[in-house]
Design an enzyme around this catalytic site. Structure first.
Site, PDB file in Angstrom:
ATOM      1  N   LYS A   1      35.360  37.457  37.166  1.00  0.00           N
ATOM      2  CA  LYS A   1      36.661  36.995  36.642  1.00  0.00           C
ATOM      3  C   LYS A   1      37.654  38.162  36.581  1.00  0.00           C
ATOM      4  O   LYS A   1      38.779  38.064  37.053  1.00  0.00           O
ATOM      5  CB  LYS A   1      36.511  36.386  35.230  1.00  0.00           C
ATOM      6  CG  LYS A   1      35.538  35.225  35.138  1.00  0.00           C
ATOM      7  CD  LYS A   1      35.437  34.672  33.746  1.00  0.00           C
ATOM      8  CE  LYS A   1      34.869  35.622  32.702  1.00  0.00           C
ATOM      9  NZ  LYS A   1      33.441  35.953  32.886  1.00  0.00           N
TER      10      LYS A   1
ATOM     11  N   ARG B   1      37.357  29.928  26.070  1.00  0.00           N
ATOM     12  CA  ARG B   1      35.900  29.957  26.249  1.00  0.00           C
ATOM     13  C   ARG B   1      35.208  28.827  25.512  1.00  0.00           C
ATOM     14  O   ARG B   1      33.980  28.698  25.609  1.00  0.00           O
ATOM     15  CB  ARG B   1      35.363  31.269  25.659  1.00  0.00           C
ATOM     16  CG  ARG B   1      35.136  32.355  26.652  1.00  0.00           C
ATOM     17  CD  ARG B   1      34.873  33.591  25.850  1.00  0.00           C
ATOM     18  NE  ARG B   1      33.904  34.417  26.471  1.00  0.00           N
ATOM     19  CZ  ARG B   1      34.218  35.479  27.208  1.00  0.00           C
ATOM     20  NH1 ARG B   1      35.465  35.795  27.420  1.00  0.00           N
ATOM     21  NH2 ARG B   1      33.284  36.221  27.713  1.00  0.00           N
TER      22      ARG B   1
ATOM     23  N   ARG C   1      29.268  49.471  29.767  1.00  0.00           N
ATOM     24  CA  ARG C   1      29.775  48.755  28.597  1.00  0.00           C
ATOM     25  C   ARG C   1      28.673  48.531  27.572  1.00  0.00           C
ATOM     26  O   ARG C   1      27.530  48.314  27.946  1.00  0.00           O
ATOM     27  CB  ARG C   1      30.327  47.391  29.049  1.00  0.00           C
ATOM     28  CG  ARG C   1      31.830  47.277  28.893  1.00  0.00           C
ATOM     29  CD  ARG C   1      32.390  46.078  29.577  1.00  0.00           C
ATOM     30  NE  ARG C   1      31.939  44.801  29.041  1.00  0.00           N
ATOM     31  CZ  ARG C   1      32.426  43.631  29.423  1.00  0.00           C
ATOM     32  NH1 ARG C   1      33.374  43.580  30.344  1.00  0.00           N
ATOM     33  NH2 ARG C   1      31.973  42.504  28.911  1.00  0.00           N
TER      34      ARG C   1
ATOM     35  N   ARG D   1      24.655  36.742  26.140  1.00  0.00           N
ATOM     36  CA  ARG D   1      25.961  36.285  26.665  1.00  0.00           C
ATOM     37  C   ARG D   1      25.779  35.110  27.619  1.00  0.00           C
ATOM     38  O   ARG D   1      26.580  34.180  27.625  1.00  0.00           O
ATOM     39  CB  ARG D   1      26.678  37.452  27.367  1.00  0.00           C
ATOM     40  CG  ARG D   1      27.252  38.453  26.369  1.00  0.00           C
ATOM     41  CD  ARG D   1      27.476  39.807  26.995  1.00  0.00           C
ATOM     42  NE  ARG D   1      28.432  39.800  28.078  1.00  0.00           N
ATOM     43  CZ  ARG D   1      28.474  40.736  29.042  1.00  0.00           C
ATOM     44  NH1 ARG D   1      27.605  41.740  29.042  1.00  0.00           N
ATOM     45  NH2 ARG D   1      29.383  40.672  29.979  1.00  0.00           N
TER      46      ARG D   1
HETATM   47  P1  AP5 Z   1      33.583  41.473  36.534  1.00  0.00           P
HETATM   48  O1  AP5 Z   1      34.752  41.175  37.405  1.00  0.00           O
HETATM   49  O2  AP5 Z   1      33.730  42.495  35.474  1.00  0.00           O
HETATM   50  O3  AP5 Z   1      33.000  40.114  35.942  1.00  0.00           O
HETATM   51  P2  AP5 Z   1      33.527  39.223  34.735  1.00  0.00           P
HETATM   52  O4  AP5 Z   1      33.298  37.806  35.117  1.00  0.00           O
HETATM   53  O5  AP5 Z   1      34.909  39.628  34.339  1.00  0.00           O
HETATM   54  O6  AP5 Z   1      32.443  39.634  33.670  1.00  0.00           O
HETATM   55  P3  AP5 Z   1      32.579  40.110  32.159  1.00  0.00           P
HETATM   56  O7  AP5 Z   1      31.231  40.688  31.806  1.00  0.00           O
HETATM   57  O8  AP5 Z   1      33.755  40.996  31.938  1.00  0.00           O
HETATM   58  O9  AP5 Z   1      32.791  38.764  31.481  1.00  0.00           O
HETATM   59  P4  AP5 Z   1      32.481  38.406  30.033  1.00  0.00           P
HETATM   60  O10 AP5 Z   1      33.067  37.077  29.991  1.00  0.00           O
HETATM   61  O11 AP5 Z   1      31.062  38.514  29.622  1.00  0.00           O
HETATM   62  O12 AP5 Z   1      33.172  39.590  29.214  1.00  0.00           O
HETATM   63  P5  AP5 Z   1      34.582  39.725  28.493  1.00  0.00           P
HETATM   64  O13 AP5 Z   1      35.029  41.128  28.667  1.00  0.00           O
HETATM   65  O14 AP5 Z   1      35.496  38.631  28.866  1.00  0.00           O
HETATM   66  O15 AP5 Z   1      32.365  41.859  37.506  1.00  0.00           O
HETATM   67  C1  AP5 Z   1      31.120  42.271  36.958  1.00  0.00           C
HETATM   68  C2  AP5 Z   1      30.498  43.366  37.865  1.00  0.00           C
HETATM   69  O16 AP5 Z   1      30.207  42.799  39.148  1.00  0.00           O
HETATM   70  C3  AP5 Z   1      31.441  44.549  38.138  1.00  0.00           C
HETATM   71  O17 AP5 Z   1      30.669  45.709  38.204  1.00  0.00           O
HETATM   72  C4  AP5 Z   1      32.075  44.235  39.513  1.00  0.00           C
HETATM   73  O18 AP5 Z   1      32.423  45.401  40.223  1.00  0.00           O
HETATM   74  C5  AP5 Z   1      30.932  43.468  40.192  1.00  0.00           C
HETATM   75  N1  AP5 Z   1      31.416  42.414  41.092  1.00  0.00           N
HETATM   76  C6  AP5 Z   1      32.469  41.571  40.901  1.00  0.00           C
HETATM   77  N2  AP5 Z   1      32.577  40.709  41.928  1.00  0.00           N
HETATM   78  C7  AP5 Z   1      31.541  41.005  42.788  1.00  0.00           C
HETATM   79  C8  AP5 Z   1      31.111  40.455  44.033  1.00  0.00           C
HETATM   80  N3  AP5 Z   1      31.736  39.435  44.639  1.00  0.00           N
HETATM   81  N4  AP5 Z   1      30.002  41.008  44.602  1.00  0.00           N
HETATM   82  C9  AP5 Z   1      29.354  42.045  44.020  1.00  0.00           C
HETATM   83  N5  AP5 Z   1      29.721  42.611  42.856  1.00  0.00           N
HETATM   84  C10 AP5 Z   1      30.801  42.090  42.232  1.00  0.00           C
HETATM   85  O19 AP5 Z   1      34.174  39.482  26.968  1.00  0.00           O
HETATM   86  C11 AP5 Z   1      33.367  40.401  26.268  1.00  0.00           C
HETATM   87  C12 AP5 Z   1      33.122  39.897  24.842  1.00  0.00           C
HETATM   88  O20 AP5 Z   1      34.391  39.775  24.142  1.00  0.00           O
HETATM   89  C13 AP5 Z   1      32.506  38.495  24.732  1.00  0.00           C
HETATM   90  O21 AP5 Z   1      31.091  38.534  24.840  1.00  0.00           O
HETATM   91  C14 AP5 Z   1      32.981  38.082  23.327  1.00  0.00           C
HETATM   92  O22 AP5 Z   1      32.237  38.716  22.314  1.00  0.00           O
HETATM   93  C15 AP5 Z   1      34.405  38.631  23.281  1.00  0.00           C
HETATM   94  N6  AP5 Z   1      35.399  37.665  23.795  1.00  0.00           N
HETATM   95  C16 AP5 Z   1      36.221  37.844  24.866  1.00  0.00           C
HETATM   96  N7  AP5 Z   1      36.989  36.753  25.042  1.00  0.00           N
HETATM   97  C17 AP5 Z   1      36.651  35.881  24.064  1.00  0.00           C
HETATM   98  C18 AP5 Z   1      37.084  34.571  23.735  1.00  0.00           C
HETATM   99  N8  AP5 Z   1      38.012  33.933  24.462  1.00  0.00           N
HETATM  100  N9  AP5 Z   1      36.516  33.972  22.668  1.00  0.00           N
HETATM  101  C19 AP5 Z   1      35.586  34.585  21.928  1.00  0.00           C
HETATM  102  N10 AP5 Z   1      35.124  35.825  22.188  1.00  0.00           N
HETATM  103  C20 AP5 Z   1      35.651  36.471  23.253  1.00  0.00           C
END
Ligand code: AP5
Length: 219
Positions: A13, A88, A161, A172
């Site tokens: 994402k 979410r 992270r 997660r």
């Molecule tokens: P990346 O692009 O970082 O993936 P992502 O889907 O953004 O994954 P996240 O781990 O950031 O999502 P998340 O939803 O768990 O975390 P968030 O920060 O939102 O890619 C991941 C890896 O893969 C990278 O190394 C990238 O280089 C690689 N990659 C990407 N595409 C690829 C491909 N095609 N092929 C190969 N490799 C690839 O949230 C963190 C925490 O914050 C949550 O757990 C929660 O506690 C809180 N939080 C955030 N938003 C909310 C909300 N709306 N409500 C409640 N709590 C929230």
């Protein structure tokens, strides 16, 4: 245009939202990044959410709504935004409708659901490295920096992270299945959902994402 990225942790994402942001000149609004900044700043919000994030749980819906409304009310979001990680839960989607109305964005135009098999998600998350200075995302195998441990963009140090540990990743993914899975159905019913195959390399996925977005822009 208000675009939402949906998908499990590690689906790409943040990676795809950053590319879309560059191409269309819309700000990327990542709730995860905003919360991590609050934790790093040690402010009141950061103190409330730090332990929740580390454990892989969700921050309460009302807290998130306040954070997102404040961000979307800023002038750079007047023409729209790309939401990464919000909403979410179905409740967050309902709250977002009110926020979009109050901030004159109107409503959600496009929801992109990135689908990737769970085994691949674990590989992506466990190899992810993030720049401590500018937040740029890398992967030790799939998207490595030119110099190991050093950000190509700003020379900052690359770190893992706090919630990319094995236990937190498992939690997660469980939270996603239980609490976020139902969101796809919510948006499918409203006819804004587009499922995008998130497998393959980053450029291929972006071509699929962009095909949907450019189609919506032309329509
Ligand atoms: P990346 O692009 O970082 O993936 P992502 O889907 O953004 O994954 P996240 O781990 O950031 O999502 P998340 O939803 O768990 O975390 P968030 O920060 O939102 O890619 C991941 C890896 O893969 C990278 O190394 C990238 O280089 C690689 N990659 C990407 N595409 C690829 C491909 N095609 N092929 C190969 N490799 C690839 O949230 C963190 C925490 O914050 C949550 O757990 C929660 O506690 C809180 N939080 C955030 N938003 C909310 C909300 N709306 N409500 C409640 N709590 C929230």
């Amino acid at each position: 245009m208000l675009v939402v990225f949906l998908g499990p942790p590690g689906a790409g994402k943040g990676t795809q939202a950053a590319r879309l942001s560059t191409k269309y000149g819309l700000p990327k609004v990542s709730t995860g990044d905003m919360l991590r900044e609050a934790v790093a700043a040690g402010n009141e919000l950061g103190e409330r959410v730090g332990a929740i994030m580390e454990a892989g749980e969700l921050v309460p819906d009302d807290t998130m709504a306040a954070v997102v409304e404040q961000r979307l009310a800023r002038p750079d979001c007047e023409g729209g935004a790309i939401l990464d990680g919000y909403p979410r839960t179905v409740r967050q989607a309902e709250l977002l409708e009110g926020i979009a109305t109050r901030t004159s964005l109107g409503g959600v135009d496009l929801v992109l659901l990135l689908s990737v098999p769970e085994q691949e998600l674990v590989r992506r998350l466990s190899g992810r490295r993030v720049c401590a200075e500018c937040g740029a995302n890398y992967h030790v195998e799939f998207n490595p920096p030119a110099r190991e441990g050093v950000c190509d963009r700003c020379g900052g140090e690359l770190r893992q992270r706090g919630d990319d540990t094995e236990d937190a990743i498992r939690e997660r993914l469980r939270v996603y299945r239980e609490q976020t899975g139902a969101l796809a159905g919510h948006y499918r019913a409203g006819d804004t959902l587009h499922e995008v195959d998130g497998r393959g390399d980053i450029d291929d996925v972006f071509r699929r994402v962009d095909a949907v977005v450019s189609g919506a822009v032309r329509a």
